[in-house]
Design a protein around this motif. Structure first.
Motif, PDB file in Angstrom:
ATOM      1  N   LEU A   7      -2.672  -0.947   8.902  1.00  0.00           N
ATOM      2  CA  LEU A   7      -1.357  -1.546   8.676  1.00  0.00           C
ATOM      3  C   LEU A   7      -0.316  -0.458   8.463  1.00  0.00           C
ATOM      4  O   LEU A   7      -0.388   0.293   7.484  1.00  0.00           O
ATOM      5  CB  LEU A   7      -1.405  -2.469   7.456  1.00  0.00           C
ATOM      6  N   HIS A   8       0.627  -0.377   9.375  1.00  0.00           N
ATOM      7  CA  HIS A   8       1.728   0.591   9.281  1.00  0.00           C
ATOM      8  C   HIS A   8       3.007  -0.201   9.032  1.00  0.00           C
ATOM      9  O   HIS A   8       3.295  -1.162   9.744  1.00  0.00           O
ATOM     10  CB  HIS A   8       1.885   1.365  10.595  1.00  0.00           C
ATOM     11  N   TYR A   9       3.755   0.204   8.023  1.00  0.00           N
ATOM     12  CA  TYR A   9       5.017  -0.481   7.743  1.00  0.00           C
ATOM     13  C   TYR A   9       5.927   0.448   6.952  1.00  0.00           C
ATOM     14  O   TYR A   9       5.490   1.464   6.415  1.00  0.00           O
ATOM     15  CB  TYR A   9       4.809  -1.808   7.014  1.00  0.00           C
ATOM     16  N   PRO A  10       7.219   0.099   6.898  1.00  0.00           N
ATOM     17  CA  PRO A  10       8.153   0.948   6.148  1.00  0.00           C
ATOM     18  C   PRO A  10       7.692   1.089   4.704  1.00  0.00           C
ATOM     19  O   PRO A  10       7.413   0.096   4.031  1.00  0.00           O
ATOM     20  CB  PRO A  10       9.481   0.195   6.233  1.00  0.00           C
ATOM     21  N   GLU A  11       7.605   2.317   4.268  1.00  0.00           N
ATOM     22  CA  GLU A  11       7.088   2.572   2.926  1.00  0.00           C
ATOM     23  C   GLU A  11       8.186   2.546   1.871  1.00  0.00           C
ATOM     24  O   GLU A  11       8.014   2.001   0.798  1.00  0.00           O
ATOM     25  CB  GLU A  11       6.394   3.931   2.914  1.00  0.00           C
ATOM     26  N   ALA A  50      -1.952   3.944  -1.898  1.00  0.00           N
ATOM     27  CA  ALA A  50      -0.849   4.399  -2.742  1.00  0.00           C
ATOM     28  C   ALA A  50       0.222   5.004  -1.825  1.00  0.00           C
ATOM     29  O   ALA A  50      -0.061   5.344  -0.668  1.00  0.00           O
ATOM     30  CB  ALA A  50      -1.353   5.438  -3.747  1.00  0.00           C
ATOM     31  N   PRO A  51       1.442   5.156  -2.293  1.00  0.00           N
ATOM     32  CA  PRO A  51       2.500   5.734  -1.459  1.00  0.00           C
ATOM     33  C   PRO A  51       2.117   7.113  -0.919  1.00  0.00           C
ATOM     34  O   PRO A  51       1.356   7.856  -1.540  1.00  0.00           O
ATOM     35  CB  PRO A  51       3.691   5.843  -2.414  1.00  0.00           C
ATOM     36  N   SER A  52       2.677   7.451   0.240  1.00  0.00           N
ATOM     37  CA  SER A  52       2.359   8.747   0.852  1.00  0.00           C
ATOM     38  C   SER A  52       2.789   9.920  -0.022  1.00  0.00           C
ATOM     39  O   SER A  52       2.274  11.026   0.117  1.00  0.00           O
ATOM     40  CB  SER A  52       2.990   8.857   2.241  1.00  0.00           C
ATOM     41  N   SER A  53       3.686   9.678  -0.962  1.00  0.00           N
ATOM     42  CA  SER A  53       4.086  10.748  -1.890  1.00  0.00           C
ATOM     43  C   SER A  53       2.918  11.172  -2.780  1.00  0.00           C
ATOM     44  O   SER A  53       2.936  12.244  -3.369  1.00  0.00           O
ATOM     45  CB  SER A  53       5.262  10.309  -2.751  1.00  0.00           C
ATOM     46  N   PHE A  72       3.370  14.264   4.519  1.00  0.00           N
ATOM     47  CA  PHE A  72       3.385  15.215   5.620  1.00  0.00           C
ATOM     48  C   PHE A  72       4.115  14.703   6.841  1.00  0.00           C
ATOM     49  O   PHE A  72       4.776  15.456   7.528  1.00  0.00           O
ATOM     50  CB  PHE A  72       1.951  15.599   5.995  1.00  0.00           C
ATOM     51  N   ALA A  73       3.973  13.428   7.150  1.00  0.00           N
ATOM     52  CA  ALA A  73       4.615  12.879   8.331  1.00  0.00           C
ATOM     53  C   ALA A  73       6.040  12.450   8.002  1.00  0.00           C
ATOM     54  O   ALA A  73       6.296  11.858   6.966  1.00  0.00           O
ATOM     55  CB  ALA A  73       3.828  11.680   8.845  1.00  0.00           C
ATOM     56  N   ASP A  74       6.947  12.780   8.899  1.00  0.00           N
ATOM     57  CA  ASP A  74       8.338  12.369   8.742  1.00  0.00           C
ATOM     58  C   ASP A  74       8.569  11.202   9.699  1.00  0.00           C
ATOM     59  O   ASP A  74       9.078  11.371  10.794  1.00  0.00           O
ATOM     60  CB  ASP A  74       9.266  13.538   9.056  1.00  0.00           C
ATOM     61  N   GLU A  77       7.642   4.572   9.508  1.00  0.00           N
ATOM     62  CA  GLU A  77       6.527   3.761   9.018  1.00  0.00           C
ATOM     63  C   GLU A  77       5.412   4.676   8.532  1.00  0.00           C
ATOM     64  O   GLU A  77       5.225   5.770   9.048  1.00  0.00           O
ATOM     65  CB  GLU A  77       5.989   2.858  10.129  1.00  0.00           C
ATOM     66  N   ALA A  78       4.661   4.189   7.552  1.00  0.00           N
ATOM     67  CA  ALA A  78       3.519   4.934   7.023  1.00  0.00           C
ATOM     68  C   ALA A  78       2.304   4.016   7.000  1.00  0.00           C
ATOM     69  O   ALA A  78       2.437   2.789   6.982  1.00  0.00           O
ATOM     70  CB  ALA A  78       3.820   5.443   5.612  1.00  0.00           C
ATOM     71  N   LEU A  79       1.128   4.615   7.002  1.00  0.00           N
ATOM     72  CA  LEU A  79      -0.098   3.837   6.866  1.00  0.00           C
ATOM     73  C   LEU A  79      -0.138   3.292   5.451  1.00  0.00           C
ATOM     74  O   LEU A  79      -0.151   4.042   4.483  1.00  0.00           O
ATOM     75  CB  LEU A  79      -1.315   4.714   7.153  1.00  0.00           C
ATOM     76  N   GLY A  80      -0.139   1.977   5.335  1.00  0.00           N
ATOM     77  CA  GLY A  80      -0.071   1.354   4.017  1.00  0.00           C
ATOM     78  C   GLY A  80      -1.368   0.726   3.560  1.00  0.00           C
ATOM     79  O   GLY A  80      -1.551   0.457   2.383  1.00  0.00           O
ATOM     80  N   GLY A  81      -2.291   0.480   4.497  1.00  0.00           N
ATOM     81  CA  GLY A  81      -3.551  -0.130   4.113  1.00  0.00           C
ATOM     82  C   GLY A  81      -4.412  -0.391   5.323  1.00  0.00           C
ATOM     83  O   GLY A  81      -4.027  -0.099   6.451  1.00  0.00           O
ATOM     84  N   ARG A  82      -5.606  -0.950   5.042  1.00  0.00           N
ATOM     85  CA  ARG A  82      -6.510  -1.240   6.144  1.00  0.00           C
ATOM     86  C   ARG A  82      -7.444  -2.377   5.778  1.00  0.00           C
ATOM     87  O   ARG A  82      -7.751  -2.605   4.607  1.00  0.00           O
ATOM     88  CB  ARG A  82      -7.310  -0.011   6.537  1.00  0.00           C
ATOM     89  N   PHE A  83      -7.853  -3.090   6.803  1.00  0.00           N
ATOM     90  CA  PHE A  83      -8.884  -4.112   6.697  1.00  0.00           C
ATOM     91  C   PHE A  83      -9.992  -3.707   7.656  1.00  0.00           C
ATOM     92  O   PHE A  83      -9.728  -3.411   8.817  1.00  0.00           O
ATOM     93  CB  PHE A  83      -8.348  -5.495   7.092  1.00  0.00           C
TER      94      PHE A  83
END
Length: 131
Positions: A7-11, A50-53, A72-74, A77-83
């Motif tokens: 799941l990638h979404y705006p963090e 947890a947040p990418s920070s 690290f990535a600018d 969207e960030a990876l926020g979770g997974r199923f």
């Protein structure tokens, strides 16, 4: 066959962009989604990251261990979770991905799991269909 739904979404959202009611609605939607996966007998595991920070990167370059705090990535969207699910085929994985609440505000990446470590046998298992 095992698939990971990433799941990638705006963090980071602007201050006040999401009110408490919207956060609670999102949590309720994910609870229902996880329950539906579990009730269908396809859910192996799920995580919210947890947040990418909070990210820490570990690497060994030129024989020296390097530990660096993230993110690290600018990206937007960030990876926020997974199923992690086990379904018959890609079509079923895509059906479950389409039901993920975050598909309306982010991206759900569907990726086959090729190899996994089986805790019972203590050996790596390979899915020949994952190529």
């Amino acid at each position: 066959m095992r698939y990971t739904l990433l799941l990638h979404y705006p963090e980071l959202m602007a201050e006040g962009e999401l009110d408490e009611a919207a956060i609670q609605e999102g949590q309720r939607a994910f609870q229902e989604y996880a329950t539906a996966l579990a009730d269908a007998g396809v859910l192996i595991g799920a995580d919210v990251l947890a947040p990418s920070s909070a990210t820490t990167q570990v690497t060994r370059k030129a024989g020296e261990l390097q530990v660096q705090d993230g993110p690290f990535a600018d990206t937007r969207e960030a990876l926020g979770g997974r199923f992690l699910i086990d379904v018959a085929d890609l079509d079923q994985a895509l059906e479950w991905a389409a039901k993920a609440p975050s598909v309306t505000w982010g991206t759900v990446e569907v990726r086959p799991v090729g190899t996994w470590f089986d805790l019972d046998s203590r050996h790596w298992q390979v899915d020949p269909q994952a190529t």
